[in-house]
Motif scaffolding. Structure first.
Motif, PDB file in Angstrom:
ATOM      1  N   LEU A  73       0.781  -1.384  -0.441  1.00 58.97           N
ATOM      2  CA  LEU A  73       0.013  -0.054  -0.025  1.00 58.97           C
ATOM      3  C   LEU A  73       0.967   1.157   0.022  1.00 58.97           C
ATOM      4  O   LEU A  73       1.832   1.391   0.583  1.00 58.97           O
ATOM      5  N   ASP A  74       0.208   1.914  -0.703  1.00 55.07           N
ATOM      6  CA  ASP A  74       0.845   3.796  -0.613  1.00 55.07           C
ATOM      7  C   ASP A  74       0.940   4.133   1.105  1.00 55.07           C
ATOM      8  O   ASP A  74       0.747   3.687   2.407  1.00 55.07           O
ATOM      9  N   GLU A  75       1.626   4.975   1.345  1.00 52.91           N
ATOM     10  CA  GLU A  75       1.806   5.505   2.422  1.00 52.91           C
ATOM     11  C   GLU A  75       0.848   5.877   3.139  1.00 52.91           C
ATOM     12  O   GLU A  75       0.047   6.183   4.320  1.00 52.91           O
ATOM     13  N   ALA A  76       0.047   6.870   2.387  1.00 53.02           N
ATOM     14  CA  ALA A  76      -1.832   6.812   2.561  1.00 53.02           C
ATOM     15  C   ALA A  76      -3.245   5.719   3.048  1.00 53.02           C
ATOM     16  O   ALA A  76      -3.131   6.169   4.102  1.00 53.02           O
ATOM     17  N   GLY A  77      -2.235   4.402   2.463  1.00 54.05           N
ATOM     18  CA  GLY A  77      -3.214   3.617   3.092  1.00 54.05           C
ATOM     19  C   GLY A  77      -2.597   2.461   3.556  1.00 54.05           C
ATOM     20  O   GLY A  77      -3.182   2.749   5.403  1.00 54.05           O
ATOM     21  N   GLU A 189      -7.718   1.314  -3.591  1.00 50.90           N
ATOM     22  CA  GLU A 189      -7.054   3.230  -4.002  1.00 50.90           C
ATOM     23  C   GLU A 189      -5.724   3.498  -3.392  1.00 50.90           C
ATOM     24  O   GLU A 189      -5.137   4.120  -4.111  1.00 50.90           O
ATOM     25  N   PHE A 190      -5.774   2.777  -2.363  1.00 48.56           N
ATOM     26  CA  PHE A 190      -3.974   3.422  -1.701  1.00 48.56           C
ATOM     27  C   PHE A 190      -2.912   1.688  -2.668  1.00 48.56           C
ATOM     28  O   PHE A 190      -1.985   1.746  -1.655  1.00 48.56           O
ATOM     29  N   VAL A 191      -3.249   1.358  -3.447  1.00 45.68           N
ATOM     30  CA  VAL A 191      -2.187   0.383  -4.316  1.00 45.68           C
ATOM     31  C   VAL A 191      -1.799   0.505  -5.347  1.00 45.68           C
ATOM     32  O   VAL A 191      -2.895   1.526  -6.088  1.00 45.68           O
TER      33      VAL A 191
END
Length: 196
Positions: A73-77, A189-191
């Motif tokens: 996941l990205d940082e936001a995820g 959405e976080f991938v």
């Protein structure tokens, strides 16, 4: 005639004496013998340009390399999960999981985040080429899975629901050489592969 006989006798005696003396002492240097396996000094040893050692190719193109649970996941995820008090836990395959997830556990990556209650998030990745995905999707659809694009994710394949299904929208989606499993499609959405 006597002198010829004496000369021959002396010559033979000298040869016998030399042979006897040679037998008593070993040669000061090893005697070279010819061998078919080893080249002699007079034979040319074949030389050539050494073949360079090939550099190993990466096992997959960068787009099909699997992430680890810290980067799937990205940082936001990751921040979103932490905000909901969901922490990484080792994923354990359960009997009620979709059978295809066993392949993710064996050959891919499956990441799970859980909190104090029964809420958990699961994201899995499995390297898979497009032809294999087409065959896998056909097998899934024959087993009751269906494509559902209503979640805003093109090609999302929703699994069949059981009466006690806690997460009815868990399923699979394929992108660029990787098959993803998610416990709910909103996490995609976080991938990074699903961000445009």
């Amino acid at each position: 005639m006597a002198s010829l006989h004496r000369s021959v006798s002396t010559g033979i005696g000298t040869a016998v004496l030399l042979l006897a003396l040679t037998g008593c002492t070993g040669p000061s240097e090893p005697v070279a013998t010819e061998s078919a396996a080893a080249p002699t000094k007079t034979e040319a040893t074949p030389t050539g340009t050494p073949t360079p050692t090939p550099t190993p190719e990466p096992s997959a193109e960068p787009s099909t390399r699997l992430a680890d649970c810290g980067t799937v996941l990205d940082e936001a995820g990751n921040a979103d999960l932490a905000e909901d008090d969901l922490k990484p836990f080792e994923y354990q395959y359960q009997s009620w999981d979709y059978p295809l997830l066993a392949e993710f556990v064996a050959d891919g990556v499956v990441c799970q985040w859980a909190g104090g209650g029964d809420v958990f998030v699961v994201v899995g990745q499995l390297a898979m080429d497009e032809a294999t995905w087409d065959a896998t999707r056909a097998d899934l659809e024959a087993a009751g899975y269906r494509q559902d694009d209503s979640f805003g994710i093109d090609g999302f394949v929703d699994g069949p629901d059981s009466p006690d299904e806690s997460y009815p929208t868990r399923g699979f989606v394929w992108r660029d050489g990787i098959l993803y499993y998610v416990s709910y499609p909103g996490i995609l959405e976080f991938v990074p592969a699903f961000q445009s």
